[in-house]
Design a protein around this motif. Sequence first.
Motif, PDB file in Angstrom:
ATOM      1  N   ALA A  92       0.837  -1.211   0.000  1.00 24.15           N
ATOM      2  CA  ALA A  92       0.000   0.000   0.000  1.00 24.15           C
ATOM      3  C   ALA A  92       0.867   1.255   0.000  1.00 24.15           C
ATOM      4  O   ALA A  92       0.562   2.236  -0.696  1.00 24.15           O
ATOM      5  CB  ALA A  92      -0.927  -0.015   1.211  1.00 24.15           C
ATOM      6  N   ARG A  93       1.968   1.229   0.751  1.00 28.37           N
ATOM      7  CA  ARG A  93       2.866   2.394   0.796  1.00 28.37           C
ATOM      8  C   ARG A  93       3.497   2.645  -0.560  1.00 28.37           C
ATOM      9  O   ARG A  93       3.545   3.789  -1.043  1.00 28.37           O
ATOM     10  CB  ARG A  93       3.954   2.173   1.849  1.00 28.37           C
ATOM     11  N   LEU A  94       3.984   1.590  -1.210  1.00 29.34           N
ATOM     12  CA  LEU A  94       4.640   1.744  -2.502  1.00 29.34           C
ATOM     13  C   LEU A  94       3.667   2.263  -3.557  1.00 29.34           C
ATOM     14  O   LEU A  94       4.007   3.156  -4.348  1.00 29.34           O
ATOM     15  CB  LEU A  94       5.242   0.410  -2.948  1.00 29.34           C
ATOM     16  N   PHE A 324       5.927  -6.279  -7.955  1.00 27.09           N
ATOM     17  CA  PHE A 324       4.817  -5.435  -7.519  1.00 27.09           C
ATOM     18  C   PHE A 324       4.876  -4.061  -8.183  1.00 27.09           C
ATOM     19  O   PHE A 324       3.867  -3.563  -8.697  1.00 27.09           O
ATOM     20  CB  PHE A 324       4.825  -5.298  -5.998  1.00 27.09           C
ATOM     21  N   ILE A 325       6.045  -3.431  -8.189  1.00 25.17           N
ATOM     22  CA  ILE A 325       6.159  -2.101  -8.791  1.00 25.17           C
ATOM     23  C   ILE A 325       5.890  -2.162 -10.290  1.00 25.17           C
ATOM     24  O   ILE A 325       5.253  -1.272 -10.859  1.00 25.17           O
ATOM     25  CB  ILE A 325       7.533  -1.492  -8.477  1.00 25.17           C
ATOM     26  N   ALA A 326       6.359  -3.230 -10.961  1.00 30.71           N
ATOM     27  CA  ALA A 326       6.074  -3.388 -12.391  1.00 30.71           C
ATOM     28  C   ALA A 326       4.570  -3.526 -12.630  1.00 30.71           C
ATOM     29  O   ALA A 326       4.024  -2.978 -13.595  1.00 30.71           O
ATOM     30  CB  ALA A 326       6.821  -4.598 -12.949  1.00 30.71           C
ATOM     31  N   SER A 327       3.893  -4.246 -11.738  1.00 27.87           N
ATOM     32  CA  SER A 327       2.445  -4.422 -11.873  1.00 27.87           C
ATOM     33  C   SER A 327       1.710  -3.097 -11.708  1.00 27.87           C
ATOM     34  O   SER A 327       0.820  -2.757 -12.510  1.00 27.87           O
ATOM     35  CB  SER A 327       1.953  -5.433 -10.831  1.00 27.87           C
ATOM     36  N   ILE A 328       2.072  -2.318 -10.690  1.00 28.67           N
ATOM     37  CA  ILE A 328       1.427  -1.021 -10.468  1.00 28.67           C
ATOM     38  C   ILE A 328       1.742  -0.061 -11.607  1.00 28.67           C
ATOM     39  O   ILE A 328       0.873   0.690 -12.074  1.00 28.67           O
ATOM     40  CB  ILE A 328       1.872  -0.428  -9.122  1.00 28.67           C
ATOM     41  N   LEU A 329       2.994  -0.077 -12.089  1.00 35.03           N
ATOM     42  CA  LEU A 329       3.365   0.779 -13.212  1.00 35.03           C
ATOM     43  C   LEU A 329       2.502   0.467 -14.427  1.00 35.03           C
ATOM     44  O   LEU A 329       1.996   1.376 -15.101  1.00 35.03           O
ATOM     45  CB  LEU A 329       4.844   0.573 -13.554  1.00 35.03           C
TER      46      LEU A 329
END
Length: 338
Positions: A92-94, A324-329
């Motif tokens: 959630a923070r990221l 996770f960051i790739a997914s959100i991006l």
Amino acid sequence: MLNPSLRKQRILAAVVELYNATGEPVGSKRLMEVLPDDISSATIRNEMAQLAELGFLEQPHTSAGRIPSPMGYRYYIDNLLPHRELPSVERARLESELRERAREPERLLENAGKLLAELTACTALCVPATGAQVRVKRIEIAPLGRSMAMLALLTTGGAVKSKVIRSQAELTPEALEVFVRLAKDALIGAPLDFFTQAGIQSLAARAGAQFLAVAPLLAGIAELAEDLRAGEMLVGMPGLAQQPQWEQGAQALLQHLQSQVPQSLKVLLGAEVAHGAQAAQAPDLRNVTLVVTPYAIGQQHGGLLGIIGPLRMDYARAIPGLRFIASILGKMLSQLDE
């Protein structure tokens, strides 16, 4: 590759995780503190010696403990690495931080890389989709005065670039109408490779009486396309990327990744990185790990996000963080694309 016994696998996993945490060679006494009580110190020393003979461990000094070899890291990542997700609070923070940094769409990929670098303490690699498959999806213009305008270019790969252009003539409604018509007729849907100087000059000639006003706008679009074609970037922790040996191989490695885009997360270790960069003679690359994963924009391939760091990396945290960051991006770029 040989498949070590279950006990050897436990010892190898413990050596990797202890060495990653401390940076110090691991001895049998330290292993006894983390392994089950039914494994004696003598058994641990014997198993470690055999793991070294098999190539999974190395002994940097005759009196020191052992450290994982690239082969040991490869076996650990492929067979022993725990499959974990980041804690929900950290996810959630990221996501919140990345959305907070997304106020400038043209810097979204760069900001995702910076966040990834902060999470992993590695250099982040950001490679937007390029090549013939990437086309211009939208071009926007916003007048800023009588002879200035903001141009924005969005590709089907989700990349966004913008810049302010000063025209040689007044940007009248008639001039803007001609520019919008030329962009719609000739540029929307065109591949980035279309935007050559000759192509833009030929298109500008169709502006007729509005040539002086429209030509700088078209040249600005060509500059944005050129920036996107050379869009790969290294962000975050630049120390590794600035080493001469890495400088020599970085461009070749990026080209290799773009020509053979992985379909899922991929980990390259040591000599595998050097081989991909066609720079096996560069000793620093032999101690480097490259982890890359594609991100999707809707149903289409977007580009690559990755990290470059030492072999001694916290893979159990870095890999789920990268995923996770790739997914959100990808989700954010899909929203922008819509």
